[in-house]
Scaffold this active site. Structure first.
Site, PDB file in Angstrom:
ATOM      1  N   GLU D  29     -40.863  55.653 -38.965  1.00 52.54           N
ATOM      2  CA  GLU D  29     -40.795  57.071 -38.688  1.00 52.54           C
ATOM      3  C   GLU D  29     -41.844  57.728 -39.745  1.00 52.54           C
ATOM      4  O   GLU D  29     -41.850  57.564 -40.941  1.00 52.54           O
ATOM      5  CB  GLU D  29     -39.141  57.559 -38.995  1.00 52.54           C
ATOM      6  CG  GLU D  29     -38.380  57.033 -38.024  1.00 52.54           C
ATOM      7  CD  GLU D  29     -36.844  56.804 -38.279  1.00 52.54           C
ATOM      8  OE1 GLU D  29     -36.404  57.648 -39.421  1.00 52.54           O
ATOM      9  OE2 GLU D  29     -36.043  56.219 -37.895  1.00 52.54           O
ATOM     10  N   SER D  59     -35.436  55.850 -34.351  1.00 53.55           N
ATOM     11  CA  SER D  59     -34.597  54.956 -33.853  1.00 53.55           C
ATOM     12  C   SER D  59     -34.606  53.717 -34.703  1.00 53.55           C
ATOM     13  O   SER D  59     -35.706  52.729 -34.491  1.00 53.55           O
ATOM     14  CB  SER D  59     -34.700  54.623 -32.275  1.00 53.55           C
ATOM     15  OG  SER D  59     -34.075  53.203 -31.854  1.00 53.55           O
ATOM     16  N   GLU D  60     -33.950  53.428 -35.506  1.00 55.44           N
ATOM     17  CA  GLU D  60     -34.055  52.131 -36.370  1.00 55.44           C
ATOM     18  C   GLU D  60     -33.768  50.948 -35.709  1.00 55.44           C
ATOM     19  O   GLU D  60     -34.452  50.074 -35.973  1.00 55.44           O
ATOM     20  CB  GLU D  60     -33.197  52.344 -37.826  1.00 55.44           C
ATOM     21  CG  GLU D  60     -33.498  53.294 -38.675  1.00 55.44           C
ATOM     22  CD  GLU D  60     -32.859  54.842 -38.183  1.00 55.44           C
ATOM     23  OE1 GLU D  60     -32.386  54.926 -37.117  1.00 55.44           O
ATOM     24  OE2 GLU D  60     -33.667  55.748 -38.858  1.00 55.44           O
ATOM     25  N   GLN D  82     -36.743  54.610 -43.214  1.00 53.82           N
ATOM     26  CA  GLN D  82     -37.078  55.749 -44.069  1.00 53.82           C
ATOM     27  C   GLN D  82     -36.386  55.665 -45.128  1.00 53.82           C
ATOM     28  O   GLN D  82     -36.989  55.801 -46.550  1.00 53.82           O
ATOM     29  CB  GLN D  82     -37.057  57.000 -43.473  1.00 53.82           C
ATOM     30  CG  GLN D  82     -37.895  58.102 -44.067  1.00 53.82           C
ATOM     31  CD  GLN D  82     -38.149  59.293 -42.917  1.00 53.82           C
ATOM     32  OE1 GLN D  82     -37.183  60.134 -42.838  1.00 53.82           O
ATOM     33  NE2 GLN D  82     -39.374  59.348 -42.507  1.00 53.82           N
ATOM     34  N   PHE D  83     -34.906  55.351 -45.185  1.00 55.99           N
ATOM     35  CA  PHE D  83     -34.129  55.167 -46.420  1.00 55.99           C
ATOM     36  C   PHE D  83     -33.366  54.025 -46.169  1.00 55.99           C
ATOM     37  O   PHE D  83     -33.005  54.083 -44.932  1.00 55.99           O
ATOM     38  CB  PHE D  83     -33.400  56.392 -46.560  1.00 55.99           C
ATOM     39  CG  PHE D  83     -34.064  57.542 -47.394  1.00 55.99           C
ATOM     40  CD1 PHE D  83     -33.929  57.803 -48.786  1.00 55.99           C
ATOM     41  CD2 PHE D  83     -34.769  58.515 -46.347  1.00 55.99           C
ATOM     42  CE1 PHE D  83     -34.801  58.783 -49.161  1.00 55.99           C
ATOM     43  CE2 PHE D  83     -35.343  59.671 -47.028  1.00 55.99           C
ATOM     44  CZ  PHE D  83     -35.317  59.649 -48.443  1.00 55.99           C
ATOM     45  N   ALA D  84     -32.773  53.151 -47.021  1.00 56.71           N
ATOM     46  CA  ALA D  84     -32.200  52.098 -46.772  1.00 56.71           C
ATOM     47  C   ALA D  84     -30.858  52.752 -46.137  1.00 56.71           C
ATOM     48  O   ALA D  84     -30.138  51.860 -45.330  1.00 56.71           O
ATOM     49  CB  ALA D  84     -31.621  51.503 -47.989  1.00 56.71           C
ATOM     50  N   ASP D  85     -30.132  53.885 -46.368  1.00 55.68           N
ATOM     51  CA  ASP D  85     -29.116  54.286 -46.114  1.00 55.68           C
ATOM     52  C   ASP D  85     -29.216  54.383 -44.516  1.00 55.68           C
ATOM     53  O   ASP D  85     -28.184  54.814 -43.721  1.00 55.68           O
ATOM     54  CB  ASP D  85     -28.944  55.699 -46.666  1.00 55.68           C
ATOM     55  CG  ASP D  85     -29.144  55.691 -48.250  1.00 55.68           C
ATOM     56  OD1 ASP D  85     -28.337  56.129 -48.893  1.00 55.68           O
ATOM     57  OD2 ASP D  85     -30.361  55.268 -48.396  1.00 55.68           O
ATOM     58  N   TYR D  86     -30.218  54.509 -43.967  1.00 57.08           N
ATOM     59  CA  TYR D  86     -30.591  54.481 -42.402  1.00 57.08           C
ATOM     60  C   TYR D  86     -30.803  53.206 -41.568  1.00 57.08           C
ATOM     61  O   TYR D  86     -31.223  53.171 -40.453  1.00 57.08           O
ATOM     62  CB  TYR D  86     -31.597  55.674 -42.129  1.00 57.08           C
ATOM     63  CG  TYR D  86     -31.255  56.848 -42.918  1.00 57.08           C
ATOM     64  CD1 TYR D  86     -30.033  57.459 -42.852  1.00 57.08           C
ATOM     65  CD2 TYR D  86     -32.330  57.799 -43.213  1.00 57.08           C
ATOM     66  CE1 TYR D  86     -29.575  58.555 -43.570  1.00 57.08           C
ATOM     67  CE2 TYR D  86     -31.961  58.784 -44.031  1.00 57.08           C
ATOM     68  CZ  TYR D  86     -30.783  59.303 -44.131  1.00 57.08           C
ATOM     69  OH  TYR D  86     -30.551  60.392 -44.846  1.00 57.08           O
ATOM     70  N   PRO D  89     -28.135  51.594 -37.968  1.00 55.85           N
ATOM     71  CA  PRO D  89     -28.595  51.190 -36.616  1.00 55.85           C
ATOM     72  C   PRO D  89     -29.200  50.209 -36.261  1.00 55.85           C
ATOM     73  O   PRO D  89     -29.117  49.706 -35.024  1.00 55.85           O
ATOM     74  CB  PRO D  89     -29.169  52.847 -36.530  1.00 55.85           C
ATOM     75  CG  PRO D  89     -28.707  53.649 -37.408  1.00 55.85           C
ATOM     76  CD  PRO D  89     -28.589  52.686 -38.737  1.00 55.85           C
ATOM     77  N   HIS D 129     -29.054  59.045 -49.346  1.00 49.16           N
ATOM     78  CA  HIS D 129     -30.319  58.631 -49.660  1.00 49.16           C
ATOM     79  C   HIS D 129     -30.286  58.112 -50.936  1.00 49.16           C
ATOM     80  O   HIS D 129     -31.217  58.025 -52.200  1.00 49.16           O
ATOM     81  CB  HIS D 129     -30.978  60.213 -49.992  1.00 49.16           C
ATOM     82  CG  HIS D 129     -31.275  60.984 -48.866  1.00 49.16           C
ATOM     83  ND1 HIS D 129     -30.419  61.797 -48.512  1.00 49.16           N
ATOM     84  CD2 HIS D 129     -32.286  61.053 -48.145  1.00 49.16           C
ATOM     85  CE1 HIS D 129     -30.712  62.450 -47.254  1.00 49.16           C
ATOM     86  NE2 HIS D 129     -31.856  62.095 -46.867  1.00 49.16           N
TER      87      HIS D 129
HETATM   88  C1  LIG Z   1     -30.509  57.583 -39.125  1.00 45.70           C
HETATM   89  C2  LIG Z   1     -31.503  58.354 -39.860  1.00 45.70           C
HETATM   90  N1  LIG Z   1     -32.841  58.143 -39.742  1.00 45.70           N
HETATM   91  C3  LIG Z   1     -33.650  58.668 -40.432  1.00 45.70           C
HETATM   92  C4  LIG Z   1     -33.387  59.931 -41.112  1.00 45.70           C
HETATM   93  C5  LIG Z   1     -34.573  60.621 -41.857  1.00 45.70           C
HETATM   94  N2  LIG Z   1     -34.645  61.963 -41.542  1.00 45.70           N
HETATM   95  C6  LIG Z   1     -33.858  63.001 -41.729  1.00 45.70           C
HETATM   96  S1  LIG Z   1     -34.473  64.239 -40.689  1.00 45.70           S
HETATM   97  C7  LIG Z   1     -35.532  63.471 -39.870  1.00 45.70           C
HETATM   98  C8  LIG Z   1     -36.171  64.316 -38.758  1.00 45.70           C
HETATM   99  C9  LIG Z   1     -35.324  64.746 -37.696  1.00 45.70           C
HETATM  100  O1  LIG Z   1     -36.103  65.536 -36.660  1.00 45.70           O
HETATM  101  P1  LIG Z   1     -35.119  66.197 -35.533  1.00 45.70           P
HETATM  102  O2  LIG Z   1     -34.141  65.505 -35.096  1.00 45.70           O
HETATM  103  O3  LIG Z   1     -36.462  66.764 -34.587  1.00 45.70           O
HETATM  104  O4  LIG Z   1     -34.739  67.593 -36.391  1.00 45.70           O
HETATM  105  P2  LIG Z   1     -35.408  68.863 -37.079  1.00 45.70           P
HETATM  106  O5  LIG Z   1     -35.634  68.418 -38.429  1.00 45.70           O
HETATM  107  O6  LIG Z   1     -36.691  68.979 -36.390  1.00 45.70           O
HETATM  108  O7  LIG Z   1     -34.312  69.779 -36.923  1.00 45.70           O
HETATM  109  C10 LIG Z   1     -35.434  62.193 -40.323  1.00 45.70           C
HETATM  110  C11 LIG Z   1     -36.395  60.959 -39.484  1.00 45.70           C
HETATM  111  C12 LIG Z   1     -32.071  60.173 -41.349  1.00 45.70           C
HETATM  112  N3  LIG Z   1     -31.502  61.224 -41.878  1.00 45.70           N
HETATM  113  N4  LIG Z   1     -31.053  59.372 -40.613  1.00 45.70           N
END
Ligand SMILES: Cc1ncc(C[n+]2csc(CCOP(=O)(O)OP(=O)(O)O)c2C)c(N)n1
Ligand SMILES: Cc1ncc(C[n+]2csc(CCOP(=O)(O)OP(=O)(O)O)c2C)c(N)n1
Ligand SMILES: [Mg+2]
Ligand SMILES: [Mg+2]
Lengths: 410, 339, 410, 339
Positions: D29, D59-60, D82-86, D89, D129
């Site tokens: 991502e 999508s992890e 992006q973060f180990a917390d994620y 999935p 995070h």
């Molecule tokens: C499971 C998971 N993966 C990655 C992230 C990191 N992350 C936080 S916000 C984001 C983007 C989300 O985009 P969108 O769904 O379009 O929402 P928007 O911020 O545009 O409102 C990402 C990749 C996360 N919080 N949770």
């Protein structure tokens, strides 16, 4: 057999990157009033077109036109304007507070205020939102106290979440606002489960699920669609397509399908696509979808077409991946200005009253902020105790946590 | 008292819980009309209706994710994952959501949810019908983890788990669904009828989470085990002819450390037995705690007998399984240790 | 606001349960030849209808008719018949071997033989299948030795998987057959990744993903559709809808959408729906989809409409959840009998030759079985060593595993 | 030699690996055009093209699942979560698929795959995070798990991970991305420039997986740590004024048990420090092994200093973090122990 050229990988790209001229000419925007409004119990198979248009009510002249117009009273419209202005002002103050080091992090709604502020008006007490981090308008429009929101953002002693959650990860059962998760998309299937529970209990409450365009790629989105489709859960499945997921344009999550709303088609779930910057259209679509849920007709997908005008969060600088002026070029305009123009066009509002309301809203937000800051901010004033850290892991604290709390000196 | 298999005891606990509290709902793959591939939910749909016991799509994420939402609404879902080996698609909903909902909302939302799943090997299930993933849950703050070893316990613990205000992972040792097992797979199968633990109290009762049971009092050493391995350990102890105290942990989290430490302080020796892969298995936590608490009482190193650090193989199942021979060797080793 | 009746939960149910009369009248079956055959590069949006029909080539009189006919030579058809007969005979012998305790478990293909046997013929050397446990026809149709398959089922010393895997979880890179996982659906996104890798490498190989109707509810299915749609991966996404997932009828996974093929519509992925008991139709549809992949046009979904005539596995007794005669009532008939009738109708085959081939196939299968059993079965003969258990966890055995192997006495 | 932050060192390792082997592909991502939210992949898409470094849908599961397929094809994907917390999935694809592919296919298919992810707290990231999920991977046979503590190590270990024939979980302690950290969050930030570990060899080199590094030789006690906590432990040891041997594990699986046991046998005392939640954390495994191997050498119980058994809170971050004060207390306790 035929010979074939070697394969190659397709990687979608936005049309413009920094340095280029913003160009939204490929975004097809139907004129206001052009999209039909079917009955809520029409067969989903016959509503396929609605996932590819954009339901719009406000036209260029600020008039409300077409079959989706007329769902809100004058007072409700003025109140909607106030909610959006409050959210925008609140955001600006909190962005600044973060820059001043009063908190660690913030996420704003700039450009997307109509979506959550208008949708909240279709819900009834007891209904439950399962929001992401960009729907604080749901709280503001249900009169959740600004000071309490700020206490959460500041993680001060009066933070109802006791300092445990990242700023803006609000939670309020009483206000129909499910605890926000840092993990994207998880709430989408939970909303479906909550709605199923309401149906199992022969209740009359409905759920509203929220997700961003980027997050529709997550597994929870699929689970939500499968379960909602199978059990006809009374839930509105809201997709906020603000064109970006951090630095990633919506084409990466959307792939070859024309729209996010179209995702519903594989599940027999009716899907609307709406101008997310049009307060009236958002309300009308939300109301239609909520009515389907209340009448036990099952789930509806609503895609809100909007634009994230600001950075993803205080940690993000969008100029690194999109043209600086892209936000100005966004063809659906600004939700606050559009509603304001509508009210003025109808003689319900004036520039003077707007300026006055701006000042009032600012005063109110500043007053709340003072109140919150008098309690404390992340690094100063009265803050939650480290003792709090050990509470609520379980309803009853098990022995090993009691021991650890003692070890920590509490 | 009635004779029950562990399957019947589980079904009975579900039946009684659903009868007492209409908030209890039961669902999962093949759980509704058919009554579950192991028959633990047999008859419940017929008795309580399709909206309280139903089949789900094959999505463990969906099962647990929907259950989290239902629990937040106020129901008490008790869901089945068909095999513990298939819980991973739901892992995010369990660790990031169910486990932390109370904490992150400061009690505003809670998650009284039970995730039942058959675990453990010994049925020639190969690597995807044999796993014991308990340590993947005990590491997660906010979860409770239970592993019963008899029908009687299974019923009482499951009832307590369903009434618990927090999410509970309920691992059912499938090898002992139909009878206790001493680890000698070449001997005839013993039914629960012939075992004290197969005598199940009728009607409603609970066994509180967090209490271990001393299955065999003894003075020479302490054996810690849970699930299937309780029976294997008991048999091994008899075969070794050692006066061991065998403790059935029953609940891994919260752990009954008091009972454990009291015993080890008395015996000065400790063997830990589990079926899961050794490295970072729950035995590691037990060993770490025991040596820390009982350091000055220990006369031999705390010794683990566990599954090897490989996937659970199909045809070499009994070479993988930490059976009586390996346990006896460990016991002997620990008894012989001299400082 | 309107008043609404209390909500209630919808739980789909099959039309008939044990004790009832099987009834497939709701399954709409177009006549053979009725479904159009678009060009492979036609816009997916214009092929929506194909997800709701059923492509059929063989009509009641055993004739091959319509635009999808004619993809196979006479020899290929006879060979296809032989493959299906081999698979059926193999299954019957292994079911029996399991009952005799020679192995722990088995899963048969009864009624679904055409799907994997016909599809394999559209692949080329180097292409890769990502199968489930019900596509052993892919191996048989690519001449993987029966004895080797049996060695795997028996977990004997010659088992190429060294006794580690449950019976029928075959794996053969050389035969384009990816290692089967016990975890449903995981292979679906892996196939997409494999196809992306081929595209990244400017190779000309394509992947074929396989999944059951029930398993489409899993998250990996969604990930596969998202990734395949976004990167236009050269992959055929096969859904085998055999009406059942253990005891659960396909309506639970399918929910409100008309068909599984329709799942593609939310992703802009073209989707075909095919008579899975019609060897010619399966081949024609598979070929069309494979051609799309080879021409870098991206993924195609193919739903095979078939029926699981036997139990789910040797652990299952379907009479507990569906009428015993349901299988006979299945309107698409038996794939072996239908291809046989076609060949006879065309004068390419006769009852005598069929009887003779049946005997030959049986001899061959029995000979293989003897060979395999001479090596060993699960509990007797030459079996993999416990030493093997410690190999292949890593390429190189780390010290702690060496120590454990020693502890185990090896 | 060049000065690098850990971010630059990681980017450099990726760059060099992609340059040397066109089978290496990098995605995740925000990883492509933008170069990653922490900038670890900056410039790679421009240099190697969109089909070797690209953005993915969020999508992890998809990221890792596709990578498994690519690895089976013959590529060497190095993906970012992006973060180990994620990572949860993707947990099923990691534990059920990547980890077992070689085993279940008897080497027919393999999975040379690296999953990089920023881990650990100390940046006010709150519970999603800040996590350190290493123990959830060390329990899984077939995975290797690496946690570097300096830019120099990060580069060498990541290069080795990419070349490794098996799946490697690569946890990057984000708190020390830009500089070492002694655990005193109220002191000025130190950049890597000022630290020996920030001197990074230019060009290609590897540090073999499975080798610990003694960061400070000593005789009085052994401190085991990895990632951020190596620096915190070193500072705590100085403050405590104890002649401790501080071992940086670097690779948790396979573990360099030899170096550990040699040290503890010499010092007779052992403190284990990690940031993850204590129960069933990797410290449990270390304690279990150390007490088993060094039983007759130990003069005090093996003691763990770890994150509390709660989610990682936001504002109480520094009360959660196992900082110098807690480590010093543990060291003092262990030094004072008398039998
Ligand atoms: C499971 C998971 N993966 C990655 C992230 C990191 N992350 C936080 S916000 C984001 C983007 C989300 O985009 P969108 O769904 O379009 O929402 P928007 O911020 O545009 O409102 C990402 C990749 C996360 N919080 N949770
Ligand atoms: C992740 C996972 N969940 C559950 C199971 C148990 N299980 C094995 S087969 C099966 C039914 C699959 O049905 P379908 O996908 O329709 O395939 P079919 O057996 O009909 O070919 C189930 C639930 C599993 N193997 N993996
Ligand atoms: Mg977005
Ligand atoms: Mg099926």
């Amino acid at each position: 057999m035929d010979e074939h050229a070697p394969l190659s990988l397709t990687v979608p790209e936005p049309e413009v990157r920094p340095g280029g001229e913003p160009d939204f000419s490929s975004v097809k925007i139907p004129r206001a009033g052009a999209i039909r409004r079917p009955e809520v119990d029409e067969d989903p198979e016959n509503m396929r077109d609605l996932a590819f248009g954009i339901i719009r009510v406000l036209n260029r002249d600020g008039e409300a036109v077409g079959p989706w117009a007329g769902t809100l009273s004058d007072d409700e419209l003025r109140q909607g304007l106030e909610h959006m202005m409050t959210l925008r002002t609140y955001d600006a103050r909190m962005m600044n507070a973060q820059r001043q080091g009063k908190t660690s992090f913030y996420m704003q709604h700039l450009g997307e205020e109509a979506v959550s502020c208008a949708f909240q008006r279709v819900l009834r007490p007891g209904d439950m939102n399962f929001p992401t981090y960009r729907q604080a308008g749901l709280l503001i429009a249900s009169d959740y106290p600004l000071t309490t929101m700020m206490n959460q953002v500041y993680s001060n002693e009066a933070d109802p979440l006791r300092g445990r959650q990242l700023p803006i990860m609000y939670s309020s059962k009483e206000h129909g606002f499910f605890s926000i998760s840092g993990n994207l998309a998880t709430q989408f299937i939970q909303a479906v489960g909550w709605a199923m529970a309401s149906a199992i209990s022969h209740d009359d409450k409905i759920a509203a699920a929220w997700i961003g365009d980027g997050s529709t790629a997550e597994s929870d989105f699929h689970a939500a669609l499968v379960f909602a489709s199978t059990y006809k859960a009374p839930v509105v499945l809201n997709i906020v397509n603000n064109q970006w997921a951090i630095s990633t344009f919506q084409g990466i999550a959307r792939g070859g399908s024309g729209t996010f709303a179209a995702r519903g088609h594989g599940f027999g779930i009716p899907a609307l696509r709406v101008d997310g910057n049009d307060f009236l259209a958002v309300h009308a679509a939300g109301k239609w979808a909520a009515e389907r849920a209340r009448r036990n007709l099952g789930p509806t997908i609503v895609e809100y077409v909007t634009y994230r005008a600001g950075g993803h969060s205080t940690s993000d600088d969008p100029s690194a991946y999109r043209p600086k002026q892209e936000s100005d070029a966004w063809p659906l305009g600004d939700p606050v200005l559009r509603l304001k123009a509508h009210l003025i066009a109808r003689g319900l509002w004036s520039e003077e009253r707007h300026t006055q309301l701006e000042a009032e809203v600012l005063d109110r937000v500043i007053a709340s902020q003072k109140e919150a800051e008098a309690i404390g901010t992340l690094h100063t004033g009265r803050r939650p105790s480290a003792r709090d850290m050990f509470e609520d892991v379980y309803a009853e604290m098990p022995p090993h946590l009691v021991a650890q709390r003692h070890q920590a000196g509490y | 008292m009635a004779h029950m298999t562990m399957i019947e005891a589980i079904q009975n606990a579900l039946d009684i819980s659903m009868g007492r509290d209409e908030k209890v709902v039961v669902f999962g793959e093949d759980v509704g009309y058919f009554g579950g591939v192991f028959r633990c939910t047999a008859g419940l749909q017929k008795k309580y209706g399709k909206s309280r016991c139903f089949d789900t799509p094959i999505s463990e994420l969906g099962i647990v994710g929907a259950a989290v939402g239902m629990a937040a609404y106020g129901l008490k879902p008790c869901v089945e994952i068909q095999f513990a080996d298939y819980v991973y698609p739901a892992y995010d909903q369990i660790v990031s959501e169910a486990a932390r909902l109370r904490y992150r909302s400061a009690g505003g939302f809670t998650c009284p949810l039970v995730v039942r799943m058959p675990a453990g090997g010994g049925i020639y299930g190969g690597q995807t019908h044999s796993q014991s993933p308990e340590a993947l849950f005990t590491h997660v703050a906010g979860l409770k983890t239970v592993v019963p070893s008899t029908p009687s316990d299974a019923k009482g613990l499951l009832t307590a788990a369903i009434e618990d205000p927090d999410p509970v992972i309920f691992l059912e040792p499938k090898r002992i669904y139909n009878g206790p097992f001493d680890g000698h797979h070449d001997r005839p199968i013993v039914p629960w009828k012939k075992h004290q633990g197969g005598q199940v109290e009728e009607g409603y009762y609970k066994i509180p989470l967090g209490q271990a049971a001393i299955r065999r009092p003894g003075k020479a050493l302490t054996v810690l085990a849970y699930g299937t391995m309780v029976h294997v350990a008991l048999a091994a102890v008899e075969e070794a002819g050692v006066d061991a105290e065998v403790i059935d942990l029953r609940t891994l989290m919260p752990l009954d450390a008091k009972t454990i430490m009291q015993s080890v302080k008395k015996t000065g020796r400790c063997v830990i037995v589990h079926e899961a892969t050794q490295t970072s298995g729950f035995g590691a936590e037990l060993a770490a705690q025991v040596q820390a608490e009982c350091f000055y009482h220990l006369e031999a190193p705390v010794t683990r007998v566990a599954g090897w650090d490989t996937p659970y193989p199909h045809s070499q199942e009994w070479d993988y399984f930490p059976g009586p021979a390996r346990i006896i060797r460990a016991i002997t080793g620990v008894m012989e240790s001299v400082q």
